[in-house]
Design a protein around this motif. Structure first.
Motif, short mmCIF file in Angstrom:
data_model
loop_
_atom_site.label_atom_id
_atom_site.label_comp_id
_atom_site.label_asym_id
_atom_site.label_seq_id
_atom_site.Cartn_x
_atom_site.Cartn_y
_atom_site.Cartn_z
N ASN A 22 -19.05 7.25 -5.73
CA ASN A 22 -18.33 8.45 -6.18
C ASN A 22 -17.83 9.31 -5.02
N ILE A 23 -18.57 9.31 -3.91
CA ILE A 23 -18.09 10.03 -2.71
C ILE A 23 -16.80 9.38 -2.20
N SER A 24 -16.78 8.04 -2.19
CA SER A 24 -15.57 7.32 -1.77
C SER A 24 -14.43 7.63 -2.73
N ARG A 25 -14.73 7.65 -4.02
CA ARG A 25 -13.70 7.99 -5.01
C ARG A 25 -13.23 9.43 -4.82
N TYR A 26 -14.17 10.31 -4.51
CA TYR A 26 -13.86 11.72 -4.28
C TYR A 26 -12.81 11.88 -3.18
N SER A 27 -13.01 11.19 -2.05
CA SER A 27 -12.05 11.28 -0.95
C SER A 27 -10.71 10.67 -1.34
N ASN A 28 -10.77 9.57 -2.09
CA ASN A 28 -9.56 8.89 -2.55
C ASN A 28 -8.74 9.77 -3.48
N ILE A 29 -9.42 10.45 -4.40
CA ILE A 29 -8.75 11.35 -5.34
C ILE A 29 -8.14 12.54 -4.61
N ALA A 30 -8.90 13.12 -3.67
CA ALA A 30 -8.40 14.26 -2.90
C ALA A 30 -7.11 13.89 -2.17
N TYR A 31 -7.09 12.71 -1.58
CA TYR A 31 -5.90 12.21 -0.88
C TYR A 31 -4.72 12.10 -1.86
N TYR A 32 -5.01 11.51 -3.00
CA TYR A 32 -4.01 11.27 -4.03
C TYR A 32 -3.38 12.59 -4.50
N ILE A 33 -4.23 13.55 -4.84
CA ILE A 33 -3.76 14.84 -5.35
C ILE A 33 -2.97 15.60 -4.28
N ALA A 151 -14.20 17.40 -8.32
CA ALA A 151 -14.39 17.93 -6.96
C ALA A 151 -13.27 17.45 -6.03
N GLY A 152 -12.89 16.18 -6.16
CA GLY A 152 -11.80 15.65 -5.35
C GLY A 152 -10.47 16.30 -5.67
N THR A 153 -10.26 16.55 -6.96
CA THR A 153 -9.03 17.22 -7.40
C THR A 153 -8.94 18.63 -6.85
N LEU A 154 -10.03 19.37 -6.98
CA LEU A 154 -10.06 20.75 -6.47
C LEU A 154 -9.91 20.77 -4.96
N SER A 155 -10.55 19.81 -4.29
CA SER A 155 -10.44 19.75 -2.83
C SER A 155 -9.01 19.45 -2.40
N GLY A 156 -8.38 18.46 -3.08
CA GLY A 156 -7.00 18.13 -2.77
C GLY A 156 -6.08 19.33 -2.98
N GLY A 157 -6.31 20.06 -4.08
CA GLY A 157 -5.52 21.25 -4.36
C GLY A 157 -5.78 22.36 -3.35
N PHE A 158 -7.05 22.50 -2.94
CA PHE A 158 -7.41 23.54 -1.98
C PHE A 158 -6.75 23.31 -0.63
N PHE A 159 -6.75 22.04 -0.18
CA PHE A 159 -6.21 21.75 1.15
C PHE A 159 -4.69 21.85 1.21
N ILE A 160 -4.02 21.93 0.04
CA ILE A 160 -2.58 22.15 0.03
C ILE A 160 -2.22 23.44 0.77
N PHE A 161 -3.15 24.41 0.71
CA PHE A 161 -2.89 25.72 1.32
C PHE A 161 -3.27 25.77 2.80
N LEU A 162 -3.83 24.67 3.34
CA LEU A 162 -4.26 24.65 4.74
C LEU A 162 -3.41 23.67 5.54
N GLU A 163 -3.63 23.63 6.84
CA GLU A 163 -2.94 22.69 7.70
C GLU A 163 -3.46 21.27 7.45
N ARG A 164 -2.58 20.31 7.61
CA ARG A 164 -2.93 18.92 7.30
C ARG A 164 -4.09 18.40 8.15
N ARG A 165 -4.17 18.83 9.39
CA ARG A 165 -5.21 18.28 10.27
C ARG A 165 -6.60 18.56 9.74
N TYR A 166 -6.80 19.69 9.05
CA TYR A 166 -8.10 19.99 8.45
C TYR A 166 -8.41 19.02 7.32
#
Length: 402
Positions: A22-33, A151-166
């Protein structure tokens, strides 16, 4: 060791595999979103967005046959660890280049590895969990998948507001955690994954007998990808809402899966009559989403979608894992996933192309109507799957030896 103690130890080890997967899926979903929004925002192209789900499955089509053989022949724990380690190196590629080509390349490779991890996890589940506990583990799988997808969805959405390198550094760190989670895990096997001679030959014979079931899952997955393709455009172009509503909408589905998984642990029933209602309900919700013009209501509808899908997945996964012999679990999963998910990249591109000629909410409405119509075939298809698998136990008893 008492049998109950044996199962308890296996169950604890199963939880570790589940969390790592699920952690691997979490990162995959965050990337996707993250990139579904970034691409539509930067290029204003639904077609370019549609390539994200397309590349997500393309790699699996390429690796599916050798992957199934490897999972059945070699130690599934080692395959699980190696796949997670490779995921770390794939995300490291993001530090090399920030072009659209590299975004698609990492999407392709990370999704390929995620499919391998998921298929291998199903094989491990078959090895270490008894049949009478499968509904419980599948309900837990849906619940935890919903939680980590959220969690991955929210993380992906959250990082939209930050710089890509983070975001890139975050993906690398979280993929390392997935590796650490599984190190030192040694569950005892209930079934042995002995390699069967002519395993693919047996597998194709079984698959040939359940073609209606595979075609149905292919249809369902192919049509469902329309929401992936159009979700960002629906919020951005039609509703003219900020990205926070896109995040809410995408998050609604895993919230529903989480709720559905929890309910299924206590109230799950194998009454096939409910399957028709589930699929009909999915189609109806698609139509409501296409017609709705209130952004927050789409999120509510997405929650209901997640609840229905959780129940449907518990039914399907339990049916498959308990029915398919362990000796060909990897081969069966790899080939059937090509059927069930193979339509996704094709339909993603088709939806992207159609959107150039047809107002895309109309495409979602047509998708919903097709799902509603297909619901009337569900009971016959699933009952046929059970009957044919029972017949296989008589025809090929050698496959079902522990």
């Amino acid at each position: 060791m008492l049998q109950n103690d044996f199962y308890q130890i296996n169950y604890k080890n199963y939880i570790k595999y589940l969390i790592s997967r699920n952690i691997s899926r979490y990162s995959n979903i965050a990337y996707y979103i993250y990139f579904m929004w970034e691409i539509v925002d930067e290029y204003k192209s639904i077609f370019l967005v549609s390539l994200i789900p397309a590349f997500s499955f393309l790699g699996y089509i390429i690796i599916s046959l050798p992957e199934g053989h490897i999972i059945d022949k070699y130690d599934r724990k080692k395959i699980f660890i190696i796949s997670n380690i490779l995921m770390v190196f794939v995300y490291l590629l993001l530090l090399i280049n920030k072009s659209l080509f590299f975004i698609y390349a990492v999407d392709f490779l990370s999704s390929l590895l995620m499919w391998v991890i998921s298929d291998d996890f199903r094989g491990i589940t078959k090895e270490i969990i008894p049949e009478n506990s499968m509904v419980k583990t599948q309900s837990l799988d849906q619940t935890s998948s919903g939680l980590f997808t959220l969690a991955g969805t929210l993380s992906g959405g959250f990082f939209i507001f930050l710089e890509r390198r983070y975001f890139y550094l975050f993906l690398i760190v979280i993929s390392v955690v997935a590796v650490i989670m599984i190190l030192g895990n040694h569950p005892a096997k209930i079934y042995s994954n002995i390699s069967i001679s002519n395993g693919f030959n047996y597998t194709f014979k079984i698959i040939k007998s359940i073609i209606p079931f595979l075609l149905f899952t292919m249809l369902l997955n192919g049509l469902f990808v329309s929401l992936d393709v159009f979700s960002s455009a629906l919020i951005y172009i039609i509703l003219r809402a900020p990205p926070i509503y896109y995040t809410f909408f995408i998050a609604g589905f895993p919230i529903g899966m989480l709720i559905g998984g929890i309910i299924a642990m206590k109230k799950f029933t194998e009454k096939s009559g409910l399957l028709k209602l589930f699929v009909f309900g999915i189609g109806a919700i698609f139509i409501f989403i296409a017609l709705n013009r209130i952004a927050i209501l789409d999120s509510v509808l997405a929650v209901f979608l997640g609840i229905i899908i959780a129940f449907l997945n518990v039914y399907i996964e339990t049916l498959i894992i308990n029915s398919v012999p362990n000796s060909i679990t990897g081969k069966f999963n790899s080939i059937t996933t090509v059927f069930s998910g193979g339509s996704s990249p094709v339909m993603a591109v088709i939806f992207g192309i159609l959107s150039e000629f047809i107002f895309f909410p109309y495409i979602i409405i047509i998708t919903g109507l097709i799902m509603m119509a297909s619901s009337f075939m569900v009971n016959r298809i699933f009952n046929g799957f059970k009957d044919r698998m029972d017949g296989m136990k008589i025809i090929y008893p050698e496959l079902f030896r522990n």
